[in-house]
Design a protein around this motif. Structure first.
Motif, PDB file in Angstrom:
ATOM      1  N   SER A 117      -4.491   2.339  -4.541  1.00 15.72           N
ATOM      2  CA  SER A 117      -4.333   3.112  -3.503  1.00 15.72           C
ATOM      3  C   SER A 117      -4.930   2.683  -2.199  1.00 15.72           C
ATOM      4  O   SER A 117      -6.180   2.335  -2.066  1.00 15.72           O
ATOM      5  N   LEU A 118      -4.283   2.772  -1.152  1.00 10.48           N
ATOM      6  CA  LEU A 118      -4.576   2.382   0.204  1.00 10.48           C
ATOM      7  C   LEU A 118      -5.510   3.564   0.817  1.00 10.48           C
ATOM      8  O   LEU A 118      -5.242   4.659   0.759  1.00 10.48           O
ATOM      9  N   THR A 119      -6.704   3.057   1.042  1.00 10.10           N
ATOM     10  CA  THR A 119      -7.777   4.052   2.111  1.00 10.10           C
ATOM     11  C   THR A 119      -7.693   2.996   3.301  1.00 10.10           C
ATOM     12  O   THR A 119      -7.657   1.987   3.357  1.00 10.10           O
ATOM     13  N   GLU A 120      -8.480   3.643   4.487  1.00 11.74           N
ATOM     14  CA  GLU A 120      -8.951   3.130   5.573  1.00 11.74           C
ATOM     15  C   GLU A 120      -9.867   2.097   5.205  1.00 11.74           C
ATOM     16  O   GLU A 120      -9.903   1.148   5.941  1.00 11.74           O
ATOM     17  N   LYS A 121     -10.792   2.369   4.224  1.00 16.27           N
ATOM     18  CA  LYS A 121     -11.855   1.693   4.037  1.00 16.27           C
ATOM     19  C   LYS A 121     -11.594   0.441   3.293  1.00 16.27           C
ATOM     20  O   LYS A 121     -11.791  -0.705   3.821  1.00 16.27           O
ATOM     21  N   ASN A 122     -10.492   0.609   2.165  1.00 10.70           N
ATOM     22  CA  ASN A 122     -10.391  -0.818   1.297  1.00 10.70           C
ATOM     23  C   ASN A 122      -9.268  -1.629   2.100  1.00 10.70           C
ATOM     24  O   ASN A 122      -9.076  -2.587   1.823  1.00 10.70           O
ATOM     25  N   PHE A 123      -8.552  -1.020   3.079  1.00 15.89           N
ATOM     26  CA  PHE A 123      -7.437  -1.825   3.707  1.00 15.89           C
ATOM     27  C   PHE A 123      -8.013  -3.069   4.269  1.00 15.89           C
ATOM     28  O   PHE A 123      -7.350  -4.267   3.884  1.00 15.89           O
ATOM     29  N   LYS A 124      -8.888  -3.015   5.161  1.00 13.34           N
ATOM     30  CA  LYS A 124      -9.610  -4.152   5.777  1.00 13.34           C
ATOM     31  C   LYS A 124      -9.948  -5.254   4.907  1.00 13.34           C
ATOM     32  O   LYS A 124      -9.586  -6.249   5.046  1.00 13.34           O
ATOM     33  N   GLN A 125     -10.881  -4.998   3.841  1.00 16.04           N
ATOM     34  CA  GLN A 125     -11.032  -5.550   2.914  1.00 16.04           C
ATOM     35  C   GLN A 125      -9.989  -6.523   2.220  1.00 16.04           C
ATOM     36  O   GLN A 125     -10.101  -7.692   1.869  1.00 16.04           O
ATOM     37  N   ILE A 126      -9.053  -5.465   1.610  1.00 13.01           N
ATOM     38  CA  ILE A 126      -7.895  -6.203   1.142  1.00 13.01           C
ATOM     39  C   ILE A 126      -7.013  -7.068   1.735  1.00 13.01           C
ATOM     40  O   ILE A 126      -6.622  -8.077   1.544  1.00 13.01           O
ATOM     41  N   GLU A 186      -2.956   9.175   4.034  1.00 11.29           N
ATOM     42  CA  GLU A 186      -3.137   8.134   5.088  1.00 11.29           C
ATOM     43  C   GLU A 186      -2.054   7.996   6.312  1.00 11.29           C
ATOM     44  O   GLU A 186      -1.832   6.966   6.681  1.00 11.29           O
ATOM     45  N   ALA A 187      -2.016   9.015   7.016  1.00  3.70           N
ATOM     46  CA  ALA A 187      -0.831   9.302   7.968  1.00  3.70           C
ATOM     47  C   ALA A 187      -1.237   8.498   9.112  1.00  3.70           C
ATOM     48  O   ALA A 187      -0.535   7.797   9.558  1.00  3.70           O
ATOM     49  N   LYS A 188      -2.668   8.210   9.465  1.00  2.78           N
ATOM     50  CA  LYS A 188      -3.296   7.606  10.479  1.00  2.78           C
ATOM     51  C   LYS A 188      -2.625   6.351  10.515  1.00  2.78           C
ATOM     52  O   LYS A 188      -2.420   5.516  11.110  1.00  2.78           O
ATOM     53  N   LEU A 189      -3.433   5.611   9.325  1.00  2.00           N
ATOM     54  CA  LEU A 189      -3.221   4.255   9.033  1.00  2.00           C
ATOM     55  C   LEU A 189      -1.728   3.823   9.160  1.00  2.00           C
ATOM     56  O   LEU A 189      -1.208   2.772   9.445  1.00  2.00           O
ATOM     57  N   ALA A 190      -1.077   4.718   8.219  1.00  2.00           N
ATOM     58  CA  ALA A 190       0.485   4.264   8.277  1.00  2.00           C
ATOM     59  C   ALA A 190       1.085   4.453   9.658  1.00  2.00           C
ATOM     60  O   ALA A 190       1.886   3.402  10.076  1.00  2.00           O
ATOM     61  N   LYS A 191       0.703   5.192  10.578  1.00  2.00           N
ATOM     62  CA  LYS A 191       1.395   5.174  11.942  1.00  2.00           C
ATOM     63  C   LYS A 191       0.801   3.850  12.590  1.00  2.00           C
ATOM     64  O   LYS A 191       1.642   3.063  13.123  1.00  2.00           O
ATOM     65  N   LYS A 192      -0.358   3.507  12.213  1.00  2.00           N
ATOM     66  CA  LYS A 192      -0.971   2.662  12.886  1.00  2.00           C
ATOM     67  C   LYS A 192      -0.132   1.145  12.524  1.00  2.00           C
ATOM     68  O   LYS A 192       0.157   0.105  13.188  1.00  2.00           O
ATOM     69  N   LEU A 193       0.212   0.892  11.024  1.00  4.42           N
ATOM     70  CA  LEU A 193       0.930  -0.082  10.590  1.00  4.42           C
ATOM     71  C   LEU A 193       2.411  -0.023  11.185  1.00  4.42           C
ATOM     72  O   LEU A 193       3.028  -0.838  10.574  1.00  4.42           O
ATOM     73  N   GLY A 194       2.667   1.239  11.347  1.00  3.33           N
ATOM     74  CA  GLY A 194       4.095   1.226  11.987  1.00  3.33           C
ATOM     75  C   GLY A 194       5.145   1.658  10.791  1.00  3.33           C
ATOM     76  O   GLY A 194       6.336   1.518  11.030  1.00  3.33           O
ATOM     77  N   PHE A 195       4.720   2.361   9.608  1.00  2.00           N
ATOM     78  CA  PHE A 195       5.514   2.653   8.658  1.00  2.00           C
ATOM     79  C   PHE A 195       6.182   3.918   9.042  1.00  2.00           C
ATOM     80  O   PHE A 195       5.693   5.011   9.521  1.00  2.00           O
ATOM     81  N   ASP A 196       7.352   4.096   8.690  1.00  2.00           N
ATOM     82  CA  ASP A 196       8.284   5.228   9.319  1.00  2.00           C
ATOM     83  C   ASP A 196       9.309   5.761   8.167  1.00  2.00           C
ATOM     84  O   ASP A 196       9.448   6.964   8.186  1.00  2.00           O
ATOM     85  N   GLU A 197       9.404   4.997   7.150  1.00  2.00           N
ATOM     86  CA  GLU A 197      10.679   5.532   6.256  1.00  2.00           C
ATOM     87  C   GLU A 197       9.743   5.640   5.060  1.00  2.00           C
ATOM     88  O   GLU A 197       9.541   4.761   4.227  1.00  2.00           O
ATOM     89  N   GLU A 198       9.571   6.980   4.544  1.00  2.00           N
ATOM     90  CA  GLU A 198       9.085   7.164   3.415  1.00  2.00           C
ATOM     91  C   GLU A 198       9.907   6.735   2.207  1.00  2.00           C
ATOM     92  O   GLU A 198      10.966   6.719   2.050  1.00  2.00           O
ATOM     93  N   GLY A 199       9.233   6.062   1.197  1.00  2.00           N
ATOM     94  CA  GLY A 199      10.117   5.615  -0.020  1.00  2.00           C
ATOM     95  C   GLY A 199      10.453   4.020   0.067  1.00  2.00           C
ATOM     96  O   GLY A 199      11.055   3.440  -0.601  1.00  2.00           O
ATOM     97  N   SER A 200       9.850   3.360   1.254  1.00  2.00           N
ATOM     98  CA  SER A 200      10.044   1.932   1.578  1.00  2.00           C
ATOM     99  C   SER A 200       8.854   1.081   1.046  1.00  2.00           C
ATOM    100  O   SER A 200       7.738   1.869   1.124  1.00  2.00           O
ATOM    101  N   LEU A 201       9.546  -0.021   1.039  1.00  2.00           N
ATOM    102  CA  LEU A 201       8.494  -0.972   0.365  1.00  2.00           C
ATOM    103  C   LEU A 201       8.087  -1.659   1.692  1.00  2.00           C
ATOM    104  O   LEU A 201       9.229  -2.433   2.233  1.00  2.00           O
ATOM    105  N   TYR A 202       6.892  -1.898   2.352  1.00  2.00           N
ATOM    106  CA  TYR A 202       6.830  -2.706   3.415  1.00  2.00           C
ATOM    107  C   TYR A 202       5.828  -4.127   3.040  1.00  2.00           C
ATOM    108  O   TYR A 202       4.861  -3.960   2.008  1.00  2.00           O
ATOM    109  N   ILE A 203       6.306  -5.138   3.681  1.00  2.00           N
ATOM    110  CA  ILE A 203       5.433  -6.341   3.300  1.00  2.00           C
ATOM    111  C   ILE A 203       4.915  -6.997   4.604  1.00  2.00           C
ATOM    112  O   ILE A 203       5.548  -7.063   5.544  1.00  2.00           O
ATOM    113  N   LEU A 204       3.644  -7.103   4.427  1.00  2.00           N
ATOM    114  CA  LEU A 204       2.903  -7.652   5.590  1.00  2.00           C
ATOM    115  C   LEU A 204       2.347  -8.901   5.570  1.00  2.00           C
ATOM    116  O   LEU A 204       1.947  -9.461   4.361  1.00  2.00           O
TER     117      LEU A 204
END
Lengths: 409, 409
Positions: free
Chosen positions: A36-45, A99-117
């Motif tokens: 599960s993504l959190t603001e904390k583990n995101f940077k690390q991962i 994780e609304a804040k981080l999701a916004k930062k990442l530009g995610f807008d469609e729930e149920g989508s898979l995003y690949i960075l």
């Protein structure tokens, strides 16, 4: 993910109790790899992996069905993560609320989508959510964005690809700044659109490419369009492809089927079913190609070709929803809001419509003469035994057959 | 099956919460459609359906893992039964112990197999046990056993099929007794081998077929073999196909992958990986075809070609098991008992082996000079970082490169 394996450890324990070795399908081992993504583990991962797959989901509700659906997606992702374990890819779940804040930062807008960075790019996966489709998608993403064509046999391979958009450029060498721009442009569309390049004069000659020229091939067209004003910057290439991204005839592909379906024209799709490996289907597809070539300049026309072989699990659903027989070729108009549809009458698969007949029919569709609303009452007297409830008696417009003489070329 | 849906109702509730309609993947609805076979219900059910799918399984043990595997197969079958509900097909489970007598009567002998009864024929399914593969297999089984070729475009479609065995016959009409024999013969091999026929003189001329002639096409060969001594009885045709069923180059297909794999030659397979949609893969496949054509009379040679695109879930497994990179073409020898393998050294995918080099390598394999036992110690000095434990120090035979001058045509 905690909990998943309590529910179905071993659901993906697939069937490999054989005496022979070499074909063992992967079996979900119950190990949690998706975090599960959190603001904390995101940077690390994100430092740890070159590629990150993030499933962006609405908060898990208390509804049983929704929970099961969510768990099923988790299992698919866990299996994908397991299969690709040695490829160094991170898999994460992103809760849209938590994780609304981080999701916004990442530009995610469609729930149920898979995003690949990947680097600073975000790629949205909008295809069939199945382990095999996802694995292939991700493997295509970690290949080089540009395929290099070195010799005549590879030119043949390039020429055989006709059912999807492709681009090819001729450059001096891998160090050319124009090749680098081309490569950067390719990354915008990987893995959906294929980019090829050559540094070989004889290959370029065979494909009539001049130095720094980039040719754009629409699916099923014989002749490419040279992108004007060479040499090109990355931005010019990206812009050109975006403008030409909707072809006159396009194949529905598992890896972007929903995206294609959402790209309707005024709420409808002209849909053609043809099984390419079947002689009738092949013949029908050849006729469709002819129609597409004759009408490639019509921006209002984009036929979606579906090969039933690509979607075995949907064949029965389509037959039921559209009330058609998919053992033979079909073409029709589908309203994407309610899946209401009307289909061209093809009485016998030994007697397929000609390109002209198809063009007349398509013209009637585009002009609205044939539409899904008028046809709720069958206009032919076939005695099918469908248990069709919406057979109410609107006026019968009989729009298929009459009045098609306004285009007698 | 009772109990299955208690375990995972909704596991197949797939992901179709979209605003648009027309692409809804089937979701397992939890309804029991697969029934347990007993001597009593068998008669009744076999009267009711034209096609019966019977999963012949060992008694469900108390072992948790075995139970889960069994439940997973049940769910796959339930989903297939649901998807094909309106096609009038019966689905049953056959317990090898409880129903030993009936199973024997039906000729079932391999536990874990799926048998399909169609009329008085029994077809064994020995492919990937996945819902999409099974559905496609069954749909292919309920089509006509012979495809009729009517015109030039359909001849093109016929000619495009090169990666599987195909037969075509020219007959006077559908009423011809020889056509009927051909049709009966086709049913023996449906859906694994495709049978085509034509009643059209111009089609026959284009394919150089004389009246009542039947031509057999080995995969990837340019010229067909006319089956001798026309006209043929059903038995003659069946016998001929059975004798010629193992081609020099064959594609591994999801629908009969295990059967192909079990058909090894002296415990080994020569396996070639090539992604046809990739220029390098296409080039390598063309070279392989050349080798196959040159050696089509060698009964000891049957190369298994695997297109990784057909098996996304196995790519990582193969890379790990065989210690190879599947982003480029590969050819090797695999011992089917332990999946031990040795691979031809292809240093660069821009520099693939020539047909001659491949033939020399294959000759070394067939003579035993290259084999999986001698090569447990890598004979090249690549510095790969595999955590490979079986890197023990046998003698290094270096069998790839030396002594290949005994076949310098």
């Amino acid at each position: 993910m905690k909990g998943v394996h309590l529910f179905v450890v071993g659901v993906y324990l697939l069937f490999s109790c054989r005496a022979e070795e070499g074909l063992n399908f992967p079996t979900y081992d119950g190990k949690d790899r998706v975090v599960s993504l959190t603001e904390k583990n995101f940077k690390q991962i994100s430092k740890k992996y070159d590629l990150l797959c993030l499933y962006y989901h609405e908060p898990v509700s208390s509804d049983k069905v929704a929970q099961k659906q969510f768990q099923m997606k988790e299992i698919v992702l866990e299996l994908v993560a397991q299969v690709l374990e040695h490829k160094d890819i991170g898999f994460m779940m992103v809760d849209a609320k938590k994780e609304a804040k981080l999701a916004k930062k990442l530009g995610f807008d469609e729930e149920g989508s898979l995003y690949i960075l990947k680097g600073d790019r975000t790629i949205e996966f909008d295809g069939e959510f199945a382990a095999d489709v996802l694995v292939e998608f991700i493997l295509d993403l970690i290949e080089d964005p540009v395929e290099v064509i070195n010799n005549k046999l590879e030119v043949q391979a390039f020429e055989r690809i006709e059912d999807q958009i492709k681009l090819i450029g001729f450059f001096k060498s891998e160090d050319s700044e124009y090749y680098k721009a081309f490569e950067e442009a390719a990354e915008h569309f990987q893995p959906y659109i294929k980019f090829f390049a050559t540094f070989d004069k004889s290959v370029a000659k065979k494909l009539s490419l001049k130095m720094n020229e980039v040719d754009f091939y629409e699916p099923f067209m014989d002749e490419p369009i040279p992108i004007p004003d060479k040499p090109h910057t990355e931005e010019e290439l990206v812009e050109f492809v975006k403008e030409h991204q909707r072809p006159t005839l396009r194949r529905l592909r598992p890896e972007d089927m929903f995206e294609t379906w959402e790209d309707d024209l005024n709420g409808i799709h002209i849909v053609a079913f043809a099984e390419r490996s079947d002689p009738d289907g092949y013949e029908f597809l050849e006729i469709l190609k002819q129609v597409a070539r004759d009408n490639t300049d019509n921006p209002d026309l984009s036929i979606v070709w579906i090969d039933p072989d690509d979607f075995p699990l949907l064949v029965a659903y389509w037959e039921k929803t559209f009330k058609i027989d998919l053992f033979k070729p079909q073409i029709g108009v589908v309203n994407v809001t309610d899946a209401d549809s009307v289909w061209m009458e093809i009485s016998d698969d030994d007697d397929l419509p000609t390109a002209e007949e198809l063009e007349d029919w398509i013209e009637d569709v585009l002009s609205g003469k044939i539409n899904t609303e008028d046809d709720d009452n069958d206009d032919d007297d076939d005695d099918d035994d469908n248990d069709d409830n919406d057979d109410n008696s609107d006026e019968d417009n009989d729009s298929d057959d009459d009045d098609d003489d306004d285009d007698d070329e």
